[in-house]
Scaffold this active site. Structure first.
Site, PDB file in Angstrom:
ATOM      1  N   LYS A 172      10.732  15.220  49.303  1.00 30.44           N
ATOM      2  CA  LYS A 172      11.433  15.479  50.565  1.00 30.44           C
ATOM      3  C   LYS A 172      11.914  14.194  51.227  1.00 30.44           C
ATOM      4  O   LYS A 172      12.888  14.216  51.992  1.00 30.44           O
ATOM      5  CB  LYS A 172      10.509  16.253  51.515  1.00 30.44           C
ATOM      6  N   SER A 231       6.204  17.657  47.307  1.00 27.41           N
ATOM      7  CA  SER A 231       6.818  17.382  48.619  1.00 27.41           C
ATOM      8  C   SER A 231       7.114  15.909  48.879  1.00 27.41           C
ATOM      9  O   SER A 231       7.792  15.587  49.849  1.00 27.41           O
ATOM     10  CB  SER A 231       5.929  17.932  49.743  1.00 27.41           C
ATOM     11  N   TYR A 260      15.643  23.595  45.779  1.00 24.80           N
ATOM     12  CA  TYR A 260      14.420  23.075  46.407  1.00 24.80           C
ATOM     13  C   TYR A 260      13.258  23.031  45.406  1.00 24.80           C
ATOM     14  O   TYR A 260      12.569  22.014  45.275  1.00 24.80           O
ATOM     15  CB  TYR A 260      14.064  23.942  47.607  1.00 24.80           C
ATOM     16  N   TYR A 282       1.718  16.782  57.148  1.00 29.24           N
ATOM     17  CA  TYR A 282       1.597  18.100  57.777  1.00 29.24           C
ATOM     18  C   TYR A 282       0.629  18.054  58.961  1.00 29.24           C
ATOM     19  O   TYR A 282       0.675  17.129  59.765  1.00 29.24           O
ATOM     20  CB  TYR A 282       1.194  19.153  56.733  1.00 29.24           C
ATOM     21  N   VAL A 286       1.639  18.429  47.177  1.00 30.86           N
ATOM     22  CA  VAL A 286       0.495  19.214  46.699  1.00 30.86           C
ATOM     23  C   VAL A 286       0.207  18.970  45.224  1.00 30.86           C
ATOM     24  O   VAL A 286      -0.782  19.479  44.694  1.00 30.86           O
ATOM     25  CB  VAL A 286       0.681  20.723  46.967  1.00 30.86           C
TER      26      VAL A 286
END
Length: 310
Positions: free
Chosen positions: A69, A66, A193, A241, A259
């Site tokens: 992103k 992530s 993705y 998050y 992660v």
């Protein structure tokens, strides 16, 4: 702070990380990540025009997951500009990164571009007018340009592992599609993705790739200063998050986790820091990475809430 003192701090942080008995738990829901040895740790500090400082396993490649992103968001803003915010919000979620709760409550508009649903929408925006292969090439080109390094690649085995097990992400994508917030077939957007998340980098490469967000005079100029400010703000409020508030409290800098155990942290006007430790905490963020960044900021005084002078 001179390089010798900063290197000594990195060596101490690394020694403490290797000595820590509780290294967290690797992401066992992705088979390729579940096989990673948790007894690894790396940290790197990149600064424009100055030597890159590293310690630990800083030349070991890992899946940035992530953290990717951040780069895709920068590309999507270049494609859509502020129209992107019609499709995705800018608020913390307070939920797990793959939660469907808020997506249902808010009728298919994800809270921010860093939770999975929001990142799927952001990837979908990058796909506009392009084939998946072309969109992936654009993402990879952006990362390579940011890092000034051509030796950055996608691990197709990791991507295939995520496709085979990414049932919740497929559910998120189909829910987005049902609300008209996905412009491409779910399998095309998700294929892109999953492959962007499977980009592999070393800690040193990742630290260099973050330099464009520092706003330093000699840093790569890939986005405008106004976008740098806004991306950093989102990293501070949403980059970890439902653990974003905890990271902001402990570290005091904008950061984005993955992660795979990586964290990219920006010291505005000063440096880009990457840390990697595969074991995760209860939020799904690197346990030792978070602790290492807290130690680094405690020892250097680096913080957006009153940075210490050099």
């Amino acid at each position: 702070m001179d390089d010798a003192r900063l290197q000594a701090i990195l060596e101490q942080i690394t020694a403490d990380a290797f000595a820590e008995p509780d290294k967290g738990r690797v992401a066992n829901y992705i088979p390729q990540l579940a096989a990673i040895d948790a007894n690894q740790f790396a940290i790197a500090i990149a600064r424009p025009g100055r030597p890159t400082l590293t310690a630990g396993n800083a030349d070991t490649r890992f899946s940035i997951q992530s953290v990717s992103k951040v780069f895709t968001l920068a590309l999507a803003l270049g494609t859509l500009g502020d129209r992107l915010w019609e499709r995705v919000g800018r608020e913390p979620s307070g939920q797990a990164f793959d939660s469907m709760v808020l997506l249902e409550q808010e009728k298919g508009r994800p809270r921010n571009p860093f939770i999975n649903a929001g990142a799927i929408v952001t990837t979908d925006a990058v796909l506009s007018g392009a084939e998946p292969r072309e969109a992936l090439a654009s993402i990879l080109r952006f990362v390579r340009d940011a890092a000034a390094d051509e030796d950055i690649h996608i691990n197709d085995t990791v991507a295939a592992s995520e496709i085979a097990t990414g049932h919740r992400n497929f559910a998120l994508a189909h829910y987005l599609l049902s609300h008209g917030n996905l412009m491409h077939p779910a399998d095309l957007t998700l294929g892109t993705y999953f492959h962007q998340c499977a980009i592999e980098m070393t800690c040193a490469q990742l630290a260099h790739a973050g330099l464009f967000l520092t706003g330093c005079e000699n840093a790569p100029r890939l986005v405008s200063h106004s976008r740098i400010r806004r991306i950093n703000a989102l990293m501070m409020t949403c980059g970890h998050y439902d653990g974003s508030g905890d990271y902001a409290y402990r570290v005091g800098l904008p950061g984005k986790s993955g992660v795979g155990g990586g964290i990219l942290t920006i010291v505005p006007g000063r440096a880009s820091v990457a840390v990697w430790a595969p074991g995760l905490n209860r939020y799904g963020n690197s346990k030792l990475g978070t602790e290492a960044m807290q130690s680094l900021t405690d020892l250097t005084g680096w913080s957006v809430f009153g940075a210490a002078p050099d």
